[in-house]
Enzyme design. Sequence first.
Site, PDB file in Angstrom:
ATOM      1  N   GLU A 194       0.815  -1.214   0.000  1.00 16.84           N
ATOM      2  CA  GLU A 194       0.000   0.000   0.000  1.00 16.84           C
ATOM      3  C   GLU A 194       0.847   1.262   0.000  1.00 16.84           C
ATOM      4  OE1 GLU A 194      -4.229  -1.127   1.778  1.00 16.84           O
ATOM      5  OE2 GLU A 194      -2.769  -0.899   3.377  1.00 16.84           O
ATOM      6  N   CYS A 236       3.444   8.587   1.521  1.00 21.35           N
ATOM      7  CA  CYS A 236       3.958   7.589   2.466  1.00 21.35           C
ATOM      8  C   CYS A 236       4.132   6.284   1.694  1.00 21.35           C
ATOM      9  CB  CYS A 236       2.945   7.433   3.599  1.00 21.35           C
ATOM     10  SG  CYS A 236       3.375   6.140   4.759  1.00 21.35           S
ATOM     11  N   CYS A 268       6.251  -7.394   7.093  1.00 18.18           N
ATOM     12  CA  CYS A 268       7.350  -6.924   7.946  1.00 18.18           C
ATOM     13  C   CYS A 268       7.821  -8.086   8.804  1.00 18.18           C
ATOM     14  CB  CYS A 268       6.839  -5.776   8.828  1.00 18.18           C
ATOM     15  SG  CYS A 268       8.150  -4.924   9.727  1.00 18.18           S
ATOM     16  N   CYS A 321       5.624  -5.387  15.827  1.00 17.99           N
ATOM     17  CA  CYS A 321       5.255  -4.440  16.863  1.00 17.99           C
ATOM     18  C   CYS A 321       3.784  -4.688  17.173  1.00 17.99           C
ATOM     19  CB  CYS A 321       5.498  -3.017  16.386  1.00 17.99           C
ATOM     20  SG  CYS A 321       7.208  -2.778  15.864  1.00 17.99           S
ATOM     21  N   CYS A 326       0.796  -2.644  15.609  1.00 16.94           N
ATOM     22  CA  CYS A 326       0.853  -2.316  14.179  1.00 16.94           C
ATOM     23  C   CYS A 326       0.171  -3.396  13.339  1.00 16.94           C
ATOM     24  CB  CYS A 326       2.311  -2.162  13.764  1.00 16.94           C
ATOM     25  SG  CYS A 326       2.521  -1.929  11.990  1.00 16.94           S
ATOM     26  N   GLY A 349       6.564  -2.140   6.215  1.00 11.72           N
ATOM     27  CA  GLY A 349       7.928  -2.649   6.220  1.00 11.72           C
ATOM     28  C   GLY A 349       8.920  -1.814   6.998  1.00 11.72           C
ATOM     29  N   LEU A 397      10.138   5.162  18.734  1.00  6.50           N
ATOM     30  CA  LEU A 397      10.591   4.869  20.095  1.00  6.50           C
ATOM     31  C   LEU A 397       9.461   4.200  20.900  1.00  6.50           C
ATOM     32  CD1 LEU A 397      13.035   5.160  21.960  1.00  6.50           C
ATOM     33  CD2 LEU A 397      12.087   7.347  22.718  1.00  6.50           C
ATOM     34  N   ASN A 418      -3.935   4.307  16.218  1.00  7.12           N
ATOM     35  CA  ASN A 418      -4.963   4.071  15.197  1.00  7.12           C
ATOM     36  C   ASN A 418      -5.432   2.626  15.288  1.00  7.12           C
ATOM     37  OD1 ASN A 418      -4.919   6.682  13.850  1.00  7.12           O
ATOM     38  ND2 ASN A 418      -2.847   6.130  13.241  1.00  7.12           N
ATOM     39  N   CYS A 434      -1.363   5.796  10.127  1.00  9.10           N
ATOM     40  CA  CYS A 434      -0.145   5.109  10.583  1.00  9.10           C
ATOM     41  C   CYS A 434      -0.497   3.766  11.194  1.00  9.10           C
ATOM     42  CB  CYS A 434       0.546   5.877  11.702  1.00  9.10           C
ATOM     43  SG  CYS A 434       1.106   7.481  11.267  1.00  9.10           S
TER      44      CYS A 434
HETATM   45  N1  SAH Z   1       8.624   0.148  10.054  1.00  7.88           N
HETATM   46  C1  SAH Z   1       8.965   1.498  10.230  1.00  7.88           C
HETATM   47  C2  SAH Z   1       8.168   2.457   9.386  1.00  7.88           C
HETATM   48  C3  SAH Z   1       6.682   2.216   9.193  1.00  7.88           C
HETATM   49  S1  SAH Z   1       5.537   2.501  10.483  1.00  7.88           S
HETATM   50  C4  SAH Z   1       8.830   1.877  11.670  1.00  7.88           C
HETATM   51  O1  SAH Z   1       8.290   1.115  12.436  1.00  7.88           O
HETATM   52  O2  SAH Z   1       9.312   2.942  12.025  1.00  7.88           O
HETATM   53  C5  SAH Z   1       5.203   4.243  10.633  1.00  7.88           C
HETATM   54  C6  SAH Z   1       4.891   4.651  12.095  1.00  7.88           C
HETATM   55  O3  SAH Z   1       3.556   4.280  12.506  1.00  7.88           O
HETATM   56  C7  SAH Z   1       5.831   3.987  13.071  1.00  7.88           C
HETATM   57  O4  SAH Z   1       6.255   4.903  14.042  1.00  7.88           O
HETATM   58  C8  SAH Z   1       4.918   2.945  13.687  1.00  7.88           C
HETATM   59  O5  SAH Z   1       5.406   2.507  14.903  1.00  7.88           O
HETATM   60  C9  SAH Z   1       3.618   3.690  13.794  1.00  7.88           C
HETATM   61  N2  SAH Z   1       2.459   2.832  14.028  1.00  7.88           N
HETATM   62  C10 SAH Z   1       2.349   1.501  13.801  1.00  7.88           C
HETATM   63  N3  SAH Z   1       1.118   1.068  14.135  1.00  7.88           N
HETATM   64  C11 SAH Z   1       0.430   2.141  14.586  1.00  7.88           C
HETATM   65  C12 SAH Z   1      -0.906   2.328  15.041  1.00  7.88           C
HETATM   66  N4  SAH Z   1      -1.773   1.333  15.072  1.00  7.88           N
HETATM   67  N5  SAH Z   1      -1.275   3.565  15.413  1.00  7.88           N
HETATM   68  C13 SAH Z   1      -0.407   4.609  15.323  1.00  7.88           C
HETATM   69  N6  SAH Z   1       0.851   4.492  14.881  1.00  7.88           N
HETATM   70  C14 SAH Z   1       1.284   3.265  14.515  1.00  7.88           C
HETATM   71 FE1  SF4 Z   2       7.097  -3.341  11.055  1.00  8.30          FE
HETATM   72 FE2  SF4 Z   2       7.154  -0.682  11.569  1.00  8.30          FE
HETATM   73 FE3  SF4 Z   2       4.869  -2.087  11.869  1.00  8.30          FE
HETATM   74 FE4  SF4 Z   2       6.902  -2.449  13.562  1.00  8.30          FE
HETATM   75  S1  SF4 Z   2       5.707  -0.557  13.281  1.00  8.30           S
HETATM   76  S2  SF4 Z   2       5.676  -4.075  12.613  1.00  8.30           S
HETATM   77  S3  SF4 Z   2       8.670  -2.227  12.218  1.00  8.30           S
HETATM   78  S4  SF4 Z   2       5.965  -1.742   9.952  1.00  8.30           S
END
Ligand code: SAH
Ligand code: SF4
Length: 412
Positions: A115, A128, A135, A139, A142, A209, A264, A342, A385
């Site tokens: 996407e 974006c 991935c 996390c 996510c 990713g 972080l 989110n 995000c």
């Molecule tokens: N993999 C990389 C970049 C993609 S994620 C990374 O983790 O940095 C882009 C951002 O969205 C990251 O900071 C991620 O932690 C955050 N993110 C992931 N899931 C989310 C959610 N459900 N709500 C808000 N932010 C989220």
């Molecule tokens: Fe992968 Fe970034 Fe999502 Fe963590 S937040 S699972 S590193 S895409």
Amino acid sequence: MQIPGHIDPVITGTVSLRGGNRIDLVGLSRDAIRATLEEAGLDVKAAKLRAKQIWHWIYHRGVTEFDEMTDIAKSMRPWLTDRFIVGRPTVVTAQVSNDGTRKWLLSASDGQEYEMVFIPDADRGTLCISSQVGCTLNCRFCHTGTMKLVRNLTAGEIVGQVLLARDALGEWPKGTMASTADLDDEDDETGHYTADGRILTNIVLMGMGEPLYNFDEVKGAMKIVMDGDGLALSRRRITLSTSGVVPMMARAGDEIGVNLAVSLHAVTKEIRDEIVPLNRKYGIEDLLQACADYPGANNARRITFEYVMLKDKNDSDEDAHELVRLIKKYKLPAKVNLIPFNPWPGANYECSTPNRVRSFSNIVFAHGISAPIRTPRGRDIMAACGQLKSESKKLSRAELDRIADEKQAALG
Ligand code: SAH
Ligand code: SF4
């Protein structure tokens, strides 16, 4: 549940059959295009000239047909068409949010899906982009993290997202190529391109990713995006977000040189180990030291710390104070982006209350560190995000071979 303002997919694409066995030039460096042309039979001098021309047409003008490359001799164009293509990812669906955010589900030539999201704002337009299908990290908050890693995207697929976005936004310059000597008469376009008034002004590697687990392809793509005779986006307008792949961070700064964002999300080992499992490998202190050492970071180019606000998990006043302490300890030129969580189906977390988020933000601000609260964009179409996900699954070699065979058969 039907969300108010939700617009169903407006485009349903078909699989592109134009590629066949031809080589896609998108994603190759300028040098690689030259070498490819030489390999196909051009002499050194001709290959160099044609590579320069083709590059300009692909990345400055957005042209996908060799027939439109009007400074290349007419007799040469069919020769190029027989051997090469200027590809684009296939659009599977395109959606528009009620806040103007746009999301595309794209498909690669092997059918894998990923996407891309465009977020228009008053003063900028941010694309974006994804670096992987799925991935390897998961996390906990996510949606992408619930997918397995299917595969890395190639440089061509990464830069292809930018090209496609410019197609969709109607942003390629019109106008003649005054610099070319043998311009054909048939180029009757008028008007001239200016770099001002761009719609797509910024790129963030924050889609699906972990970009630092696909370093070479991401680097290759960003070099193309930053090339002055092409998309020409300044490295100051590109941000790479990492969940904390410490050993690759210095190289990212040295070799790509874009802005850094670090996910972080927690300030104690216990919580970060839980929500960002990569922390068990590269802990908070090592991560912050890598930030302190990040080449090119200074007060004018600060590192962004992304911090997702999860109710009763990482959002207390003590957490905010600890965050300030850590940033000061490592003397980091930093800003903090507070991201309201989110939601997505099956997620085990809730977003912190607005008051909690504000209190957290106020504490960080009070210590002289900027900590704006990010307004969620595109939630109604799952474009915000952490909401991105595709149905792609890791296929066995045999399944991949079967798909390739079917495609080949369809091409005749
Ligand atoms: N993999 C990389 C970049 C993609 S994620 C990374 O983790 O940095 C882009 C951002 O969205 C990251 O900071 C991620 O932690 C955050 N993110 C992931 N899931 C989310 C959610 N459900 N709500 C808000 N932010 C989220
Ligand atoms: Fe992968 Fe970034 Fe999502 Fe963590 S937040 S699972 S590193 S895409």
